[in-house]
Design an enzyme around this catalytic site. Structure first.
Site, PDB file in Angstrom:
ATOM      1  N   SER A 241     -45.433 -51.270-102.951  1.00  0.00           N
ATOM      2  CA  SER A 241     -45.125 -50.523-101.733  1.00  0.00           C
ATOM      3  C   SER A 241     -44.480 -51.324-100.609  1.00  0.00           C
ATOM      4  O   SER A 241     -44.107 -50.770 -99.583  1.00  0.00           O
ATOM      5  CB  SER A 241     -46.390 -49.841-101.199  1.00  0.00           C
ATOM      6  OG  SER A 241     -47.358 -50.789-100.804  1.00  0.00           O
ATOM      7  N   LYS A 286     -52.282 -46.712 -93.873  1.00  0.00           N
ATOM      8  CA  LYS A 286     -51.273 -47.693 -93.452  1.00  0.00           C
ATOM      9  C   LYS A 286     -50.772 -47.397 -92.036  1.00  0.00           C
ATOM     10  O   LYS A 286     -50.455 -48.329 -91.283  1.00  0.00           O
ATOM     11  CB  LYS A 286     -50.120 -47.706 -94.449  1.00  0.00           C
ATOM     12  CG  LYS A 286     -50.544 -48.213 -95.823  1.00  0.00           C
ATOM     13  CD  LYS A 286     -49.389 -48.302 -96.794  1.00  0.00           C
ATOM     14  CE  LYS A 286     -49.869 -48.890 -98.131  1.00  0.00           C
ATOM     15  NZ  LYS A 286     -48.759 -49.123 -99.074  1.00  0.00           N
TER      16      LYS A 286
END
Length: 352
Positions: A241, A286
């Site tokens: 990611s 996140k």
């Protein structure tokens, strides 16, 4: 005499209860269960781990990769996750499949390696720099239980040839496989622990996809060779990611453009060979991590959901929608910016 014995008995029960309670509390804290808890992780400046021609980016501001923290499930952590926001309980099987902790870590490292190579490729493309991409084959990421290659191939094996054919890209590999029928035999040539081996197996019907295949998941194994000396040195972080944020930092160094302009910029998303940005998991966590580190901009993949997936799960959101919802929940002033490609992110930074 009876009174003394009764008092002694009560004291024994009292101490026994205290000891038992203490044991249960300790067990609730330390005894692992077959679950994990995802929590907001960290936001790290990628300038610290990336160099081009042995030079770090020392300009003001930062590009930050964001992570999700993974905690082993215990009774205590699972109960805590039930009441605290942005904590999600995940069964071990859903997180790791059939892999143990060591195998899962190895697969995460392979995903990170692939992410680094794709970031280098895309950044070099965007900076119009020459390079050579060497295709080494595909990494085996997992093998389905009903695959004829179960116990023949293992996660981490590198497939470099099928039958008499070699490939220049994983898509060629998949297209060759897709042309086969159920029951057709294949000879897979692979490398494990630096030793070349081969194994034969049959095509199967993939029950969840209504098509034939060999029942493995995979990612490309590539190497980038460039005149520019590019290094990405990441430890203790795995997965794919960070691809977008690696790409942005590399592009800034290669093109010698100040995209950050002193800003704290965070984001997430896989990076594909054509520069498109792919969906990731845990984006809400996140967003929380980026906000805590003072980010003012957060790039979120805006990849549309598959129509069939959306039809089956009408309430499901794509990454950008999930990020917007998380930002609203924590009442952050951080701007959530949707991106389909790395070029979208670069264009935004140049214009703002």
């Amino acid at each position: 005499m009876i009174i003394k014995e009764s008092k002694h008995k009560r004291e024994l029960i009292k101490y026994g209860t205290v000891i038992l309670t203490s044991i249960l509390i300790i067990a609730a804290i330390v005894v692992p269960l077959p679950y994990y808890v995802e929590v907001p992780g960290s936001a790290e400046n990628v300038a610290d781990v990336i160099t081009v021609d042995k030079k770090h980016d020392k300009s003001d501001g930062s590009f930050m990769l964001t992570t999700v923290g993974i905690r082993r499930g215990t009774l205590a952590t699972l109960l805590t996750a039930k009441v605290l926001p942005f904590q999600e309980i995940i069964a071990k099987q859903d997180l790791m499949g059939d892999s143990d902790d060591k195998e899962y870590e190895r697969l995460s490292d392979l995903e990170m390696s692939n992410s680094e190579n794709m970031a280098k490729k895309v950044a070099l493309d965007l900076a119009d720099e020459p390079y050579k991409l060497d295709y080494k084959g595909v990494y085996v990421m997992s093998v389905l239980d009903d695959s004829d290659f179960k116990d023949k191939l293992e996660p981490g094996d590198v497939i470099y040839q099928v039958d008499d054919l070699t490939f220049k890209h994983a898509d060629e590999f998949m297209n060759y496989i897709a042309a086969k029928k159920k029951g057709d035999k294949l000879m897979i040539h692979f490398e494990r622990d630096k030793k070349k081996q081969k194994v034969e197996g049959k095509m199967i019907e993939l029950s969840d996809q209504k098509k034939t295949g060999i029942g493995i998941t995979l990612i490309d194994h590539t190497e980038i060779n460039s005149e520019r000396e590019i290094e990405i040195s990441v430890s203790d972080i795995g997965g794919p990611s960070a691809g977008l944020m690696f790409t942005l930092q590399l592009y800034e160094l290669l093109a010698k453009e100040d995209l950050k302009k002193g800003r704290e910029i965070a984001g997430t998303g896989t990076i594909k060979p054509d520069g498109s940005v792919g969906r990731i998991g845990g984006i809400d966590k996140k967003v929380v991590a980026a906000d805590k580190m003072g980010a003012t901009v957060f790039f979120a993949p805006n990849e549309p959901l598959d129509k069939d997936v959306k039809k089956a799960n009408p309430e499901m959101k794509n990454n950008y929608e999930e990020a917007v919802a998380a930002a609203k929940k924590i009442k952050t002033s951080m701007k959530i910016i949707p991106v389909l490609t790395a070029e979208d992110a670069i264009k935004y930074l140049k214009e703002k």
